[in-house]
Design a protein around this motif. Structure first.
Motif, PDB file in Angstrom:
ATOM      1  N   GLY A 113       0.803  -1.214   0.000  1.00 40.88           N
ATOM      2  CA  GLY A 113       0.000   0.000   0.000  1.00 40.88           C
ATOM      3  C   GLY A 113       0.836   1.264   0.000  1.00 40.88           C
ATOM      4  O   GLY A 113       0.484   2.255  -0.639  1.00 40.88           O
ATOM      5  N   GLY A 114       1.974   1.227   0.699  1.00 39.97           N
ATOM      6  CA  GLY A 114       2.868   2.381   0.692  1.00 39.97           C
ATOM      7  C   GLY A 114       3.472   2.638  -0.673  1.00 39.97           C
ATOM      8  O   GLY A 114       3.652   3.790  -1.075  1.00 39.97           O
ATOM      9  N   GLN A 115       3.792   1.571  -1.392  1.00 43.89           N
ATOM     10  CA  GLN A 115       4.294   1.741  -2.751  1.00 43.89           C
ATOM     11  C   GLN A 115       3.284   2.487  -3.612  1.00 43.89           C
ATOM     12  O   GLN A 115       3.634   3.408  -4.360  1.00 43.89           O
ATOM     13  CB  GLN A 115       4.612   0.380  -3.363  1.00 43.89           C
ATOM     14  CG  GLN A 115       5.805  -0.326  -2.758  1.00 43.89           C
ATOM     15  CD  GLN A 115       6.046  -1.682  -3.395  1.00 43.89           C
ATOM     16  OE1 GLN A 115       5.421  -2.048  -4.380  1.00 43.89           O
ATOM     17  NE2 GLN A 115       6.953  -2.459  -2.815  1.00 43.89           N
ATOM     18  N   THR A 116       2.016   2.107  -3.504  1.00 38.23           N
ATOM     19  CA  THR A 116       0.982   2.764  -4.306  1.00 38.23           C
ATOM     20  C   THR A 116       0.775   4.205  -3.864  1.00 38.23           C
ATOM     21  O   THR A 116       0.739   5.119  -4.692  1.00 38.23           O
ATOM     22  CB  THR A 116      -0.336   1.992  -4.196  1.00 38.23           C
ATOM     23  OG1 THR A 116      -0.126   0.626  -4.556  1.00 38.23           O
ATOM     24  CG2 THR A 116      -1.378   2.588  -5.115  1.00 38.23           C
ATOM     25  N   SER A 117       0.652   4.434  -2.554  1.00 35.33           N
ATOM     26  CA  SER A 117       0.364   5.783  -2.057  1.00 35.33           C
ATOM     27  C   SER A 117       1.500   6.751  -2.380  1.00 35.33           C
ATOM     28  O   SER A 117       1.264   7.871  -2.851  1.00 35.33           O
ATOM     29  CB  SER A 117       0.113   5.736  -0.552  1.00 35.33           C
ATOM     30  OG  SER A 117      -1.029   4.972  -0.244  1.00 35.33           O
ATOM     31  N   ILE A 118       2.745   6.333  -2.141  1.00 37.63           N
ATOM     32  CA  ILE A 118       3.879   7.227  -2.411  1.00 37.63           C
ATOM     33  C   ILE A 118       4.071   7.415  -3.915  1.00 37.63           C
ATOM     34  O   ILE A 118       4.399   8.515  -4.370  1.00 37.63           O
ATOM     35  CB  ILE A 118       5.144   6.675  -1.739  1.00 37.63           C
ATOM     36  CG1 ILE A 118       4.997   6.741  -0.211  1.00 37.63           C
ATOM     37  CG2 ILE A 118       6.378   7.464  -2.168  1.00 37.63           C
ATOM     38  CD1 ILE A 118       6.183   6.194   0.547  1.00 37.63           C
ATOM     39  N   SER A 119       3.850   6.370  -4.706  1.00 34.52           N
ATOM     40  CA  SER A 119       3.962   6.505  -6.165  1.00 34.52           C
ATOM     41  C   SER A 119       2.919   7.472  -6.704  1.00 34.52           C
ATOM     42  O   SER A 119       3.208   8.300  -7.571  1.00 34.52           O
ATOM     43  CB  SER A 119       3.817   5.140  -6.831  1.00 34.52           C
ATOM     44  OG  SER A 119       4.850   4.263  -6.437  1.00 34.52           O
ATOM     45  N   VAL A 120       1.686   7.376  -6.187  1.00 30.73           N
ATOM     46  CA  VAL A 120       0.649   8.328  -6.585  1.00 30.73           C
ATOM     47  C   VAL A 120       1.043   9.741  -6.192  1.00 30.73           C
ATOM     48  O   VAL A 120       0.892  10.696  -6.970  1.00 30.73           O
ATOM     49  CB  VAL A 120      -0.701   7.934  -5.963  1.00 30.73           C
ATOM     50  CG1 VAL A 120      -1.718   9.066  -6.108  1.00 30.73           C
ATOM     51  CG2 VAL A 120      -1.243   6.674  -6.616  1.00 30.73           C
ATOM     52  N   GLY A 121       1.583   9.905  -4.967  1.00 31.29           N
ATOM     53  CA  GLY A 121       1.984  11.232  -4.525  1.00 31.29           C
ATOM     54  C   GLY A 121       3.076  11.839  -5.382  1.00 31.29           C
ATOM     55  O   GLY A 121       2.989  13.003  -5.785  1.00 31.29           O
ATOM     56  N   LEU A 122       4.102  11.052  -5.698  1.00 36.70           N
ATOM     57  CA  LEU A 122       5.210  11.568  -6.507  1.00 36.70           C
ATOM     58  C   LEU A 122       4.767  11.873  -7.927  1.00 36.70           C
ATOM     59  O   LEU A 122       5.107  12.921  -8.497  1.00 36.70           O
ATOM     60  CB  LEU A 122       6.355  10.553  -6.512  1.00 36.70           C
ATOM     61  CG  LEU A 122       7.075  10.331  -5.178  1.00 36.70           C
ATOM     62  CD1 LEU A 122       8.082   9.200  -5.303  1.00 36.70           C
ATOM     63  CD2 LEU A 122       7.782  11.600  -4.728  1.00 36.70           C
ATOM     64  N   THR A 123       3.988  10.973  -8.546  1.00 34.49           N
ATOM     65  CA  THR A 123       3.576  11.172  -9.936  1.00 34.49           C
ATOM     66  C   THR A 123       2.607  12.335 -10.071  1.00 34.49           C
ATOM     67  O   THR A 123       2.736  13.168 -10.983  1.00 34.49           O
ATOM     68  CB  THR A 123       2.934   9.886 -10.482  1.00 34.49           C
ATOM     69  OG1 THR A 123       3.773   8.769 -10.194  1.00 34.49           O
ATOM     70  CG2 THR A 123       2.746   9.984 -11.988  1.00 34.49           C
ATOM     71  N   ALA A 124       1.633  12.414  -9.169  1.00 37.16           N
ATOM     72  CA  ALA A 124       0.689  13.522  -9.215  1.00 37.16           C
ATOM     73  C   ALA A 124       1.390  14.850  -8.946  1.00 37.16           C
ATOM     74  O   ALA A 124       1.036  15.882  -9.533  1.00 37.16           O
ATOM     75  CB  ALA A 124      -0.432  13.289  -8.211  1.00 37.16           C
ATOM     76  N   MET A 125       2.385  14.842  -8.053  1.00 34.07           N
ATOM     77  CA  MET A 125       3.145  16.059  -7.786  1.00 34.07           C
ATOM     78  C   MET A 125       3.878  16.533  -9.040  1.00 34.07           C
ATOM     79  O   MET A 125       3.896  17.726  -9.348  1.00 34.07           O
ATOM     80  CB  MET A 125       4.137  15.808  -6.653  1.00 34.07           C
ATOM     81  CG  MET A 125       5.063  16.967  -6.339  1.00 34.07           C
ATOM     82  SD  MET A 125       6.607  16.959  -7.313  1.00 34.07           S
ATOM     83  CE  MET A 125       7.365  15.460  -6.725  1.00 34.07           C
ATOM     84  N   ALA A 254       2.656  15.757  -0.215  1.00 30.70           N
ATOM     85  CA  ALA A 254       1.777  15.577   0.942  1.00 30.70           C
ATOM     86  C   ALA A 254       0.315  15.726   0.553  1.00 30.70           C
ATOM     87  O   ALA A 254      -0.541  14.933   0.985  1.00 30.70           O
ATOM     88  CB  ALA A 254       2.153  16.588   2.032  1.00 30.70           C
ATOM     89  N   ASN A 255       0.010  16.720  -0.262  1.00 31.42           N
ATOM     90  CA  ASN A 255      -1.377  16.937  -0.681  1.00 31.42           C
ATOM     91  C   ASN A 255      -1.892  15.759  -1.500  1.00 31.42           C
ATOM     92  O   ASN A 255      -3.044  15.319  -1.328  1.00 31.42           O
ATOM     93  CB  ASN A 255      -1.471  18.227  -1.494  1.00 31.42           C
ATOM     94  CG  ASN A 255      -2.882  18.486  -1.993  1.00 31.42           C
ATOM     95  OD1 ASN A 255      -3.792  18.701  -1.202  1.00 31.42           O
ATOM     96  ND2 ASN A 255      -3.060  18.473  -3.298  1.00 31.42           N
TER      97      ASN A 255
END
Length: 327
Positions: A113-125, A254-255
């Motif tokens: 789950g952390g892989q998905t959440s952090i990947s989404v955060g970095l890519t969306a950023m 973070a957002n």
């Protein structure tokens, strides 16, 4: 009567010629010449490490990255593996964070789950940063585009974010799932939706800096020799607005993590068999009284990761400010 004695015949007075330096000056000049030039990024790091919260944030964020990306190489349990005998058990040697209602290992699912959440955060950023920087630079440099682009920014700022995200996901989720698969389609949709609704603050900050920088002497000198606008932006203006862009990047991560977690918690994010921290938190709410630690793990992961990224942003903001760094 003028003293016409040869200076060489005066033993108590050193011979000085035109342009000669006083005694002791030459070694000082040699020391200054041999001193290595100051590195700007080293000065940034020196200021950054004085911020205790920023150091804590950087340390925890590195730990989170190692946990979710390197951890699966050590803890090799499949996050989808079902062990019926371990269902709804608490922390143990076999399952350090316990197991869920199906017997799946919680720590393995936290890593996935952390892989998905952090990947989404970095890519969306990255998407939000690109759109915000582009609009901010164009609005600040070209006067004719300033009004329309800023009214577009105000329009996006006035939109209610969460209802808009829910509507877009409900409209396009099935089409993207059919085109890119159940996981790839929802990943692309969530990244696009978060990125396209998070660029406004970056655009406004970049626009303000560009308006100030384009009136400086070196920009006016470059204009006077006929420098093209594209070269002016890429070579002279964009490098001077990197500081607010880097700060916006940390806050954007973070957002994006918070937004993805909120969507997954509402059941409109990734499917139930594709864990994210928000989805794990949503699945654990039904077992809050029986297994409260299942809520604590993803909740702490989201909170501490977002807090650490915000602290990193605060440290970068102070370190990249030349007025603070020069104290």
């Amino acid at each position: 009567m003028t003293d016409l004695q040869d200076p060489a015949d005066r033993p108590n007075q050193p011979l000085q010629t035109a342009g000669a330096t006083p005694a002791g000056a030459a070694p000082v000049m040699e020391m200054e010449a041999s001193a290595p030039p100051r590195n700007q990024w080293w000065d940034v790091w020196e200021q950054f490490r004085t911020h205790k919260g920023a150091l804590f944030g950087l340390g925890f964020f590195i730990f989170a990255l190692l946990f979710v990306f390197v951890g699966p190489l050590i803890w090799t349990i499949d996050p989808q593996y079902i062990d019926i005998r371990a269902r709804n058990t608490g922390p143990s040697l076999a399952h350090p964070m316990g197991a869920d209602q199906l017997g799946r290992d919680t720590m393995a699912r936290m890593m996935a789950g952390g892989q998905t959440s952090i990947s989404v955060g970095l890519t969306a950023m990255l998407l939000a940063l690109f759109v915000g920087t582009l609009i901010g630079v164009l609005a600040g440099y070209f006067k004719k585009l300033d009004g329309p682009l800023m009214r577009l920014t105000d329009l996006f700022l006035a939109l209610p974010l969460l209802p808009l995200l829910l509507v877009i996901i409900m409209l396009f989720r099935d089409q993207l799932r059919a085109a890119f698969g159940p996981e790839g389609g929802i990943f692309i949709l969530i990244v696009f939706v978060i990125g396209i609704t998070s660029w406004m603050q970056t655009a406004r900050v970049v626009r303000g800096d560009v308006l100030a920088i384009k009136e400086r002497e070196f920009v006016l000198a470059a204009k006077s020799i006929g420098t093209r606008p594209s070269r002016m932006i890429l070579r002279h203006i964009l490098p001077n607005v990197m500081s607010p862009i880097m700060v916006s990047a940390t806050l954007g991560i973070a957002n994006a993590i918070i937004t993805e977690s909120a969507l997954s918690f509402l059941g409109l994010g990734f499917p139930s068999d594709f864990p994210t921290w928000g989805r794990l938190l949503f699945d654990a709410t039904d077992w809050l009284q029986q297994n409260p630690e299942r809520v604590i793990w993803p909740g702490m992961a989201i909170s501490l990761t977002v807090l650490s990224v915000n602290y990193i942003g605060d440290g970068l903001r102070d370190a990249l400010d030349p007025r603070i760094r020069g104290r």
